[in-house]
Design a protein around this motif. Structure first.
Motif, PDB file in Angstrom:
ATOM      1  N   SER A   1      -3.012 -31.750   9.309  1.00 41.10           N
ATOM      2  CA  SER A   1      -3.327 -32.872   8.406  1.00 41.10           C
ATOM      3  C   SER A   1      -3.096 -34.225   9.069  1.00 41.10           C
ATOM      4  N   ASN A   2      -3.622 -34.358  10.270  1.00 41.02           N
ATOM      5  CA  ASN A   2      -3.675 -35.645  10.940  1.00 41.02           C
ATOM      6  C   ASN A   2      -5.144 -36.007  11.149  1.00 41.02           C
ATOM      7  N   GLN A   3      -5.409 -36.845  12.125  1.00 42.03           N
ATOM      8  CA  GLN A   3      -6.791 -37.215  12.454  1.00 42.03           C
ATOM      9  C   GLN A   3      -7.075 -36.920  13.929  1.00 42.03           C
ATOM     10  N   ILE A   4      -6.516 -35.831  14.407  1.00 43.44           N
ATOM     11  CA  ILE A   4      -6.588 -35.493  15.826  1.00 43.44           C
ATOM     12  C   ILE A   4      -8.018 -35.112  16.217  1.00 43.44           C
ATOM     13  N   LYS A   5      -8.544 -35.822  17.208  1.00 43.18           N
ATOM     14  CA  LYS A   5      -9.878 -35.548  17.739  1.00 43.18           C
ATOM     15  C   LYS A   5      -9.828 -34.956  19.142  1.00 43.18           C
ATOM     16  N   HIS A   6      -8.725 -35.215  19.832  1.00 37.44           N
ATOM     17  CA  HIS A   6      -8.651 -34.759  21.217  1.00 37.44           C
ATOM     18  C   HIS A   6      -7.224 -34.341  21.546  1.00 37.44           C
ATOM     19  N   ILE A   7      -7.100 -33.222  22.260  1.00 38.64           N
ATOM     20  CA  ILE A   7      -5.809 -32.741  22.750  1.00 38.64           C
ATOM     21  C   ILE A   7      -5.955 -32.517  24.248  1.00 38.64           C
ATOM     22  N   SER A   8      -5.111 -33.161  25.006  1.00 35.85           N
ATOM     23  CA  SER A   8      -5.175 -33.031  26.457  1.00 35.85           C
ATOM     24  C   SER A   8      -4.875 -31.597  26.887  1.00 35.85           C
ATOM     25  N   PRO A   9      -5.566 -31.106  27.924  1.00 32.60           N
ATOM     26  CA  PRO A   9      -5.288 -29.742  28.416  1.00 32.60           C
ATOM     27  C   PRO A   9      -3.840 -29.546  28.862  1.00 32.60           C
ATOM     28  N   ASP A  10      -3.160 -30.642  29.190  1.00 32.29           N
ATOM     29  CA  ASP A  10      -1.771 -30.556  29.654  1.00 32.29           C
ATOM     30  C   ASP A  10      -0.759 -30.918  28.565  1.00 32.29           C
ATOM     31  N   ALA A  11      -1.216 -31.029  27.329  1.00 32.87           N
ATOM     32  CA  ALA A  11      -0.317 -31.461  26.259  1.00 32.87           C
ATOM     33  C   ALA A  11       0.811 -30.470  26.029  1.00 32.87           C
ATOM     34  N   PHE A  12       0.518 -29.165  26.146  1.00 32.51           N
ATOM     35  CA  PHE A  12       1.507 -28.132  25.843  1.00 32.51           C
ATOM     36  C   PHE A  12       1.967 -27.402  27.105  1.00 32.51           C
ATOM     37  N   ILE A  13       1.855 -28.053  28.222  1.00 38.67           N
ATOM     38  CA  ILE A  13       2.008 -27.384  29.511  1.00 38.67           C
ATOM     39  C   ILE A  13       3.389 -26.779  29.724  1.00 38.67           C
ATOM     40  N   GLU A  14       4.464 -27.352  29.149  1.00 40.50           N
ATOM     41  CA  GLU A  14       5.817 -26.854  29.402  1.00 40.50           C
ATOM     42  C   GLU A  14       6.453 -26.188  28.181  1.00 40.50           C
ATOM     43  N   LEU A  15       5.647 -25.893  27.184  1.00 39.06           N
ATOM     44  CA  LEU A  15       6.182 -25.241  25.982  1.00 39.06           C
ATOM     45  C   LEU A  15       6.197 -23.729  26.202  1.00 39.06           C
ATOM     46  N   LYS A  16       7.200 -23.271  26.910  1.00 35.09           N
ATOM     47  CA  LYS A  16       7.253 -21.885  27.352  1.00 35.09           C
ATOM     48  C   LYS A  16       7.637 -20.917  26.253  1.00 35.09           C
ATOM     49  N   ASN A  17       8.129 -21.416  25.127  1.00 35.49           N
ATOM     50  CA  ASN A  17       8.565 -20.529  24.041  1.00 35.49           C
ATOM     51  C   ASN A  17       7.890 -20.848  22.716  1.00 35.49           C
ATOM     52  N   LEU A  18       6.827 -21.632  22.745  1.00 33.39           N
ATOM     53  CA  LEU A  18       6.147 -21.987  21.500  1.00 33.39           C
ATOM     54  C   LEU A  18       5.459 -20.755  20.920  1.00 33.39           C
ATOM     55  N   THR A  19       5.824 -20.398  19.699  1.00 39.44           N
ATOM     56  CA  THR A  19       5.233 -19.226  19.046  1.00 39.44           C
ATOM     57  C   THR A  19       4.356 -19.594  17.855  1.00 39.44           C
ATOM     58  N   LEU A  20       4.564 -20.778  17.260  1.00 37.34           N
ATOM     59  CA  LEU A  20       3.797 -21.181  16.088  1.00 37.34           C
ATOM     60  C   LEU A  20       3.213 -22.569  16.310  1.00 37.34           C
ATOM     61  N   LEU A  21       1.886 -22.673  16.198  1.00 38.70           N
ATOM     62  CA  LEU A  21       1.187 -23.944  16.357  1.00 38.70           C
ATOM     63  C   LEU A  21       0.261 -24.147  15.163  1.00 38.70           C
ATOM     64  N   LEU A  22       0.435 -25.268  14.473  1.00 37.94           N
ATOM     65  CA  LEU A  22      -0.389 -25.579  13.306  1.00 37.94           C
ATOM     66  C   LEU A  22      -1.224 -26.826  13.596  1.00 37.94           C
ATOM     67  N   LEU A  23      -2.545 -26.656  13.502  1.00 31.96           N
ATOM     68  CA  LEU A  23      -3.485 -27.762  13.733  1.00 31.96           C
ATOM     69  C   LEU A  23      -4.499 -27.856  12.592  1.00 31.96           C
ATOM     70  N   ASN A  24      -4.154 -27.352  11.437  1.00 25.93           N
ATOM     71  CA  ASN A  24      -5.062 -27.385  10.292  1.00 25.93           C
ATOM     72  C   ASN A  24      -5.413 -28.818   9.897  1.00 25.93           C
ATOM     73  N   HIS A  25      -6.606 -28.969   9.319  1.00 25.04           N
ATOM     74  CA  HIS A  25      -7.035 -30.251   8.743  1.00 25.04           C
ATOM     75  C   HIS A  25      -6.966 -31.391   9.762  1.00 25.04           C
ATOM     76  N   ASN A  26      -7.705 -31.222  10.839  1.00 27.14           N
ATOM     77  CA  ASN A  26      -7.874 -32.282  11.816  1.00 27.14           C
ATOM     78  C   ASN A  26      -9.355 -32.464  12.093  1.00 27.14           C
ATOM     79  N   HIS A  27      -9.688 -33.189  13.169  1.00 28.80           N
ATOM     80  CA  HIS A  27     -11.086 -33.475  13.486  1.00 28.80           C
ATOM     81  C   HIS A  27     -11.495 -32.863  14.815  1.00 28.80           C
ATOM     82  N   LEU A  28     -10.917 -31.746  15.170  1.00 26.52           N
ATOM     83  CA  LEU A  28     -11.242 -31.086  16.428  1.00 26.52           C
ATOM     84  C   LEU A  28     -12.637 -30.465  16.357  1.00 26.52           C
ATOM     85  N   THR A  29     -13.441 -30.711  17.393  1.00 22.12           N
ATOM     86  CA  THR A  29     -14.779 -30.130  17.459  1.00 22.12           C
ATOM     87  C   THR A  29     -14.869 -28.975  18.443  1.00 22.12           C
ATOM     88  N   SER A  30     -13.864 -28.838  19.302  1.00 22.27           N
ATOM     89  CA  SER A  30     -13.886 -27.763  20.291  1.00 22.27           C
ATOM     90  C   SER A  30     -12.476 -27.444  20.746  1.00 22.27           C
TER      91      SER A  30
END
Length: 695
Positions: A247-276
């Motif tokens: 529930s933000n207005q995210i249109k772009h996420i860098s390929p390196d945004a999550f590069i060091e999140l070695k233990n991330l198990t839950l990611l929520l990106l609902n209700h944004n403006h991502l096209t790909s």
């Protein structure tokens, strides 16, 4: 000016300030302690808290193990060091809650250097009173250790601090406060203490640098105004396992945004403006921001975006839950979930899916599949394959076959393009317990039942309960006839229908399997039930005349002739005879007959029997007997209410042979008699001729 009273057990104390005072004083020595270890104090309408408020408190309650303070309404000022007298129990858990404080002006060091288990500040009224942002003084909590602090539901909050502060907060929540200047908070928080950060329902337009919080496990930033997730924004957060950016207005996420999140198990990106999910790098390479999470991510929520590609999902090897509804996905190919071997739940509802490859889900262990509100037209796919002799033949498969041993819940609700439903596909789902077909347009192929690849039907295949949800579909009397054999195969079915479904025989005859959670209006009226009982008395006879689209597989049908018809209907019997002075012929023919049984639908065509005889009028009675007897046998074959067609067949064949043999014997006797009469006639003629010959 202050009135206090105790509950019966004296562990709950309520104090009311009757007249506002700038010097709130309570002489706690007047209280008598019953040596309780847990006390709760409710303070109503207190306006000012000072160091005198809790004078002699520690002497009155020396053995406390837990302490709760609830301040409701009226707090305007909190002076410095008001809780300093509680230092004598440094390990005692203290809960402080402020409900609807007024101006809530906090002095520096108001809460001193103490440990608090929880501090909650809810609904500050300052903005409503002055129509100005409330300035939250962080210096009031300097060097204060708080396990959980929650500031929420205040219209507009600005953070201030006279000088740098050191906040030893472990779990921080600023919810629904229209917060914008979050950087001051991040600078004040101790890097060694912060574990969870919740800044949801604010007005943040960017994510502050969080690299120093190496112990952070959870970040919640949902319902803000963030448009971009930059590279390395979450660096060093190696312990982060939950990230909510929905529930933000995210249109772009860098390929390196999550590069060091070695233990991330839950990611929520609902209700944004991502096209790909994919990005083309400066080196003209296609990559995805999900790539760093291929081996760790277990749950991905990415609904309500503008996504049309599915490819990066296939590499999430530990993914268990995927929620991707309300996007623009059009198809699923063979490799869509290529490496997602642990996938158990997937929600692809409200997309534009038209086709699903038969092998899409084969590598998964899906238990819950939601395909509702898509454009799927069939559950099956037919293609040409070649046998060992290189002869072409059709092979029909379903995308559900690969998860037949794991699928528990399936939803196809509101799939308005689904014009054909082959219920045989569902019989192969061994663990299916919930099937939602609500809102599907009922066509003449709705109750289709056809076996594929000569697979036999097992009547007791589903020995456990299955909920079949058929809301928003109107059924008629004929639907009872068409669905009866299907519900007998799903022998522990619970139907869910609309509460106001029209009264008819479908409702009445299946009332025993309609879920008790559904209180149908038409069955709650006794008079309606009586009328339905009369109306549906002969419904099974009516079913024999219904053109049934339900088809049984070849292995389940038996015929008495070389040709059989898969279509069921009423039995018909026709005979014709022609006679002449010298010949009479009669033929008996019967069309295909069928009837439904509790477990199978048998189709028993009667072969055409033609008998032509040269006989006089007297032989007609024998043939009539044969026709009548054959009619009886035909009727026995058609009325197979118990489905014991094999028994009927075993009786019919010998009887038919016996009748034919007896008929042929009768014909032989008739011919013999005719021959004898002809001989006698010739002899008589000779008797008359001889006298004249002699003469």
């Amino acid at each position: 000016m202050i009135t206090c009273h105790c509950a019966d057990d004296k562990s709950l104390v309520t104090c009311i300030e009757n007249v506002p005072s700038a010097e709130t004083f309570i002489n706690w020595s007047t209280f008598s302690s019953d040596e309780h270890q847990h006390y709760s104090f409710n303070f109503l309408n207190f306006t000012t808290l000072t160091s005198y408020t809790f004078t002699n408190f520690s002497l009155t309650f020396p053995l406390l193990r837990k302490l709760e303070f609830n301040f409701t309404n009226g707090i305007d000022n909190i002076a410095e060091n008001i809780f300093g007298s509680f230092n004598y129990v440094s390990d005692m858990p203290i809960y402080i809650r402020f409900e609807s404080p007024r101006n809530f002006q906090l002095a520096d060091y108001a809460f001193t250097q103490m440990k608090y288990l929880e501090i909650t500040i809810d609904n500050i009224q300052y903005n409503n009173i002055h129509n100005l942002p409330y300035q939250f003084n962080l210096k009031a909590f300097d060097n204060t250790h708080i396990f959980q602090i929650s500031i929420r539901n205040s219209k507009e909050v600005q953070l201030i601090s006279n000088q740098s502060s050191n906040l030893k907060w472990e779990e921080v929540q600023f919810n629904n406060c229209s917060l914008t200047n979050v950087d001051l908070l991040i600078e004040s928080l101790s890097s060694e203490s912060l574990i969870k950060l919740d800044l949801s329902f604010n007005k943040l337009i960017h994510i502050p640098s969080l690299v120093k919080f190496i112990k952070m496990t959870s970040i919640d930033l949902h319902d803000n105004s963030i448009e971009e997730i930059k590279s390395h924004i979450f660096s060093n957060l190696t312990n982060l396992y939950e990230l909510d950016l929905s529930s933000n207005q995210i249109k772009h996420i860098s390929p390196d945004a999550f590069i060091e999140l070695k233990n991330l198990t839950l990611l929520l990106l609902n209700h944004n403006h991502l096209t790909s999910l994919e990005t083309v790098t400066i080196h003209n390479e296609v990559t995805s921001f999900l790539f760093p999470l291929n081996e760790t991510l277990r749950s991905l929520m990415i609904s309500n975006n503008l996504l049309h590609d599915f490819n990066p999902i296939q590499n999430l090897s530990n993914l268990e839950v995927l929620t991707m509804c309300c996007n623009q996905i059009k198809k699923l190919d063979e490799n869509s979930l290529k490496n997602a071997h642990k996938l158990q739940t997937i929600d692809l509802s409200h997309n534009h899916i038209e086709s699903i490859h038969p092998l899409t889900f084969n590598r998964t262990i899906l238990q819950n599949l939601d395909l509702s509100s898509n454009f799927i037209s069939s559950l099956e796919t037919t293609k040409i394959v070649y046998d060992e002799h290189f002869q072409p033949k059709n092979r029909t498969t379903s995308f559900l076959d690969g998860i037949a041993s794991t699928l528990v819940k399936l939803s196809l609700a509101n799939s308005t393009n689904l014009v054909e439903i082959n219920w045989f596909v569902f019989t192969k789902l061994e663990k299916l317990s919930s099937l939602d077909l609500s809102g599907i347009i009922k066509t003449d192929r709705f109750w289709l039942f056809e076996s594929r690849d000569d697979t036999p039907i097992q009547s007791n295949h589903h020995s456990y309960k299955i909920d079949i949800i058929l809301n928003h579909i109107q059924f008629k009397d004929d639907d009872y006839c068409l669905s009866k054999p299907i519900f007998q195969i799903f022998n522990q079915t619970a139907l869910f229908l609309d509460q106001n479904h029209p009264c008819n025989c479908f409702i009445f005859m299946l009332k025993n399997i309609i879920s008790t959670q559904v209180h149908l209006i038409c069955l709650s009226n006794d008079s309606s039930t009586v009328d339905l009982a009369q109306q549906c008395m002969n419904i099974d006879s009516h079913c024999l005349s219904v053109g049934n689209t339900t088809t049984i597989p070849p292995t389940q049908s038996t015929s008495l002739s070389s040709t059989s018809s898969p279509t069921t209907g009423l039995s018909s019997l026709s005979s014709s005879s022609t006679s002449s002075p010298t010949t009479e012929s009669s033929s008996l023919s019967s069309s295909s007959l069928s009837t439904s049984s509790p477990t199978t639908i048998s189709t028993i065509p009667i072969s055409t029997i033609s008998i032509t005889m040269k006989t006089e009028q007297s032989s007609t009675s024998s043939l009539t007997t044969l026709i009548t007897t054959t009619k009886i046998l035909t009727t026995l074959g058609a009325v197979n209410d118990n489905g014991k067609w094999k028994t009927t067949l075993a009786i019919m064949i010998p009887l038919t042979v016996i009748i034919i043999v007896l008929s042929l014997v009768g014909v032989y006797i008739v011919k013999r008699q005719k021959k004898n009469k002809l001989k006698e006639s010739i002899e008589m003629d000779g008797a008359f001729v001889n006298p004249f010959a002699k003469k």
